[in-house]
Design an enzyme around this catalytic site. Structure first.
Site, PDB file in Angstrom:
ATOM      1  N   GLU A   1      -5.238  35.170  36.660  1.00 32.81           N
ATOM      2  CA  GLU A   1      -6.107  36.017  37.484  1.00 32.81           C
ATOM      3  C   GLU A   1      -6.015  35.633  38.955  1.00 32.81           C
ATOM      4  O   GLU A   1      -5.987  36.498  39.841  1.00 32.81           O
ATOM      5  CB  GLU A   1      -7.549  35.901  36.982  1.00 32.81           C
ATOM      6  CG  GLU A   1      -8.513  36.918  37.564  1.00 32.81           C
ATOM      7  CD  GLU A   1      -9.195  36.444  38.836  1.00 32.81           C
ATOM      8  OE1 GLU A   1      -9.799  37.286  39.534  1.00 32.81           O
ATOM      9  OE2 GLU A   1      -9.118  35.226  39.121  1.00 32.81           O
ATOM     10  N   HIS A   2      -5.977  34.326  39.220  1.00 32.68           N
ATOM     11  CA  HIS A   2      -5.891  33.852  40.606  1.00 32.68           C
ATOM     12  C   HIS A   2      -4.587  34.305  41.247  1.00 32.68           C
ATOM     13  O   HIS A   2      -4.574  34.742  42.407  1.00 32.68           O
ATOM     14  CB  HIS A   2      -5.991  32.329  40.636  1.00 32.68           C
ATOM     15  CG  HIS A   2      -5.889  31.751  42.017  1.00 32.68           C
ATOM     16  ND1 HIS A   2      -6.934  31.786  42.915  1.00 32.68           N
ATOM     17  CD2 HIS A   2      -4.858  31.134  42.669  1.00 32.68           C
ATOM     18  CE1 HIS A   2      -6.561  31.223  44.056  1.00 32.68           C
ATOM     19  NE2 HIS A   2      -5.303  30.816  43.925  1.00 32.68           N
TER      20      HIS A   2
ATOM     21  N   GLU B   1     -16.054  19.843  44.357  1.00 31.87           N
ATOM     22  CA  GLU B   1     -16.323  20.816  43.298  1.00 31.87           C
ATOM     23  C   GLU B   1     -15.599  20.371  42.030  1.00 31.87           C
ATOM     24  O   GLU B   1     -14.394  20.122  42.049  1.00 31.87           O
ATOM     25  CB  GLU B   1     -15.842  22.212  43.687  1.00 31.87           C
ATOM     26  CG  GLU B   1     -16.128  23.247  42.593  1.00 31.87           C
ATOM     27  CD  GLU B   1     -15.569  24.618  42.906  1.00 31.87           C
ATOM     28  OE1 GLU B   1     -16.364  25.559  43.068  1.00 31.87           O
ATOM     29  OE2 GLU B   1     -14.331  24.744  42.988  1.00 31.87           O
TER      30      GLU B   1
ATOM     31  N   VAL C   1      -6.780  18.731  47.116  1.00 39.82           N
ATOM     32  CA  VAL C   1      -7.505  18.941  48.367  1.00 39.82           C
ATOM     33  C   VAL C   1      -6.977  20.232  48.961  1.00 39.82           C
ATOM     34  O   VAL C   1      -5.765  20.464  48.993  1.00 39.82           O
ATOM     35  CB  VAL C   1      -7.283  17.771  49.347  1.00 39.82           C
ATOM     36  CG1 VAL C   1      -7.957  18.059  50.684  1.00 39.82           C
ATOM     37  CG2 VAL C   1      -7.808  16.470  48.751  1.00 39.82           C
TER      38      VAL C   1
ATOM     39  N   GLU D   1      -9.189  16.771  27.888  1.00 40.24           N
ATOM     40  CA  GLU D   1      -7.782  16.974  27.555  1.00 40.24           C
ATOM     41  C   GLU D   1      -6.886  16.551  28.720  1.00 40.24           C
ATOM     42  O   GLU D   1      -5.885  15.869  28.532  1.00 40.24           O
ATOM     43  CB  GLU D   1      -7.540  18.452  27.217  1.00 40.24           C
ATOM     44  CG  GLU D   1      -6.102  18.825  26.956  1.00 40.24           C
ATOM     45  CD  GLU D   1      -5.567  18.267  25.653  1.00 40.24           C
ATOM     46  OE1 GLU D   1      -4.334  18.240  25.482  1.00 40.24           O
ATOM     47  OE2 GLU D   1      -6.376  17.852  24.798  1.00 40.24           O
TER      48      GLU D   1
ATOM     49  N   ASN E   1      -8.547  28.228  31.258  1.00 37.88           N
ATOM     50  CA  ASN E   1      -7.708  27.801  32.372  1.00 37.88           C
ATOM     51  C   ASN E   1      -6.477  28.689  32.505  1.00 37.88           C
ATOM     52  O   ASN E   1      -6.089  29.066  33.610  1.00 37.88           O
ATOM     53  CB  ASN E   1      -7.285  26.347  32.186  1.00 37.88           C
ATOM     54  CG  ASN E   1      -6.628  25.780  33.419  1.00 37.88           C
ATOM     55  OD1 ASN E   1      -7.210  25.783  34.505  1.00 37.88           O
ATOM     56  ND2 ASN E   1      -5.405  25.291  33.279  1.00 37.88           N
TER      57      ASN E   1
ATOM     58  N   LYS F   1     -10.795  30.444  54.834  1.00 38.13           N
ATOM     59  CA  LYS F   1     -12.208  30.490  54.471  1.00 38.13           C
ATOM     60  C   LYS F   1     -13.091  30.515  55.715  1.00 38.13           C
ATOM     61  O   LYS F   1     -14.118  31.205  55.762  1.00 38.13           O
ATOM     62  CB  LYS F   1     -12.558  29.279  53.602  1.00 38.13           C
ATOM     63  CG  LYS F   1     -13.739  29.501  52.685  1.00 38.13           C
ATOM     64  CD  LYS F   1     -13.686  28.611  51.472  1.00 38.13           C
ATOM     65  CE  LYS F   1     -14.666  29.070  50.409  1.00 38.13           C
ATOM     66  NZ  LYS F   1     -14.590  28.271  49.186  1.00 38.13           N
TER      67      LYS F   1
END
Length: 278
Positions: free
Chosen positions: A169-170, A154, A47, A41, A163, A56
């Site tokens: 949620e993010h 990824e 990046v 779709e 999505n 991280k």
């Protein structure tokens, strides 16, 4: 670390993202050109920002010289599909390229109750939060101004519904630093269950949806061609004919008669050919 260091470090990742987005969009466009339903779709790439990488590093105690091997999602591709079945079709496409223009390193199946032995991933399970997606870590070669390099990328493949849930949620996890209040957790889990139900319902009527989409595309193509032919009549100084066909086209459009529109397209094609050969 200087700005120049980060620019050089991230350049191969940026190029990998640009190339992969282009490749997947080409696959989508080719299917559409052939009149087929594309499993893709939309495609997006990104990046990680320097601040996200540093977060991280600090969170997992990663040394700077270990970044390339331990942070596998510096480059990310997100492929959105309409149906769960499309996710596996796209995944198959990627696996077929394994060893050619990319190398599949790792697969994580976070889909509910799906099993595809061709991918050798076993039964899928959403995360405890309710998150669903299909992840592949690939190694992708790039040739940039800094030379040849293979970088980890990824690839996340998910449906439109998955999505939407993931974005919400993010955002909430970022606000609460992954310490969501129990009430929000409960609501998100309920919403995740609804996403599973919605995707399953859409899969049940997938054939009807795709048939309707093909019909819409065909009608759109026929209408555009008719309008182009009428415009050609004007350019050939056939004003009376052009006006006559415009009126006829308006009547058929109001009736939404696709069969008669196809006949009109063929008639116009023959008429223009006759005029040009006189």
């Amino acid at each position: 670390m200087s700005t120049q260091y980060w620019h050089e470090f991230l350049t191969p990742y940026s190029q990998a993202v640009d190339e992969l987005v282009l490749k997947f969009n080409n696959l989508k466009n080719q299917a559409m050109t052939l009149g087929e339903n594309s499993p893709i779709e939309s495609v997006r790439g990104r990046v990680k920002t320097i601040s996200s990488i540093l977060e991280k590093i600090n969170k997992y105690g990663i040394e700077v010289d270990e970044m390339e091997e331990r942070i596998l999602d510096i480059a990310g591709i997100r492929i959105i599909c309409q149906f769960v079945e499309d996710i596996y079709e796209v995944a198959d496409m990627i696996h077929e390229r394994d060893g050619r223009d990319l190398t599949v390193v790792k697969v994580k199946n976070y889909l509910a109750g799906e099993d595809r032995s061709t991918l050798q991933t076993g039964q899928g399970h959403p995360k405890a939060s309710g998150y669903q997606s299909y992840h592949l870590i690939i190694k992708y070669p790039v040739f940039c101004a800094l030379g040849y390099k293979e970088v980890f990328v990824e690839i996340q493949i998910r449906t439109l519904a998955m999505n939407f849930w993931s974005i919400i949620e993010h955002s909430l996890s970022y606000k609460y630093k992954e310490k969501l209040p129990d009430d929000l957790k409960s609501r998100l889990m309920s919403a995740a269950d609804n996403v599973i139900t919605l995707d399953r319902e859409m899969s049940e009527i997938r054939g009807e949806i795709q048939s309707a989409q093909r019909l819409f595309k065909m009608k759109s193509s026929v209408v555009n061609t008719i309008l182009d032919y009428i415009d050609d009549l004007y350019k050939l100084n056939q004003v009376d004919k052009a006006v006559e066909y415009e009126q006829f086209f308006a009547e058929l459009s109001a009736q939404e008669d696709i069969v008669q529109l196809i006949f009109l397209k063929k008639e116009l094609e023959a008429e223009i050919s006759r005029i040009q050969n006189e």
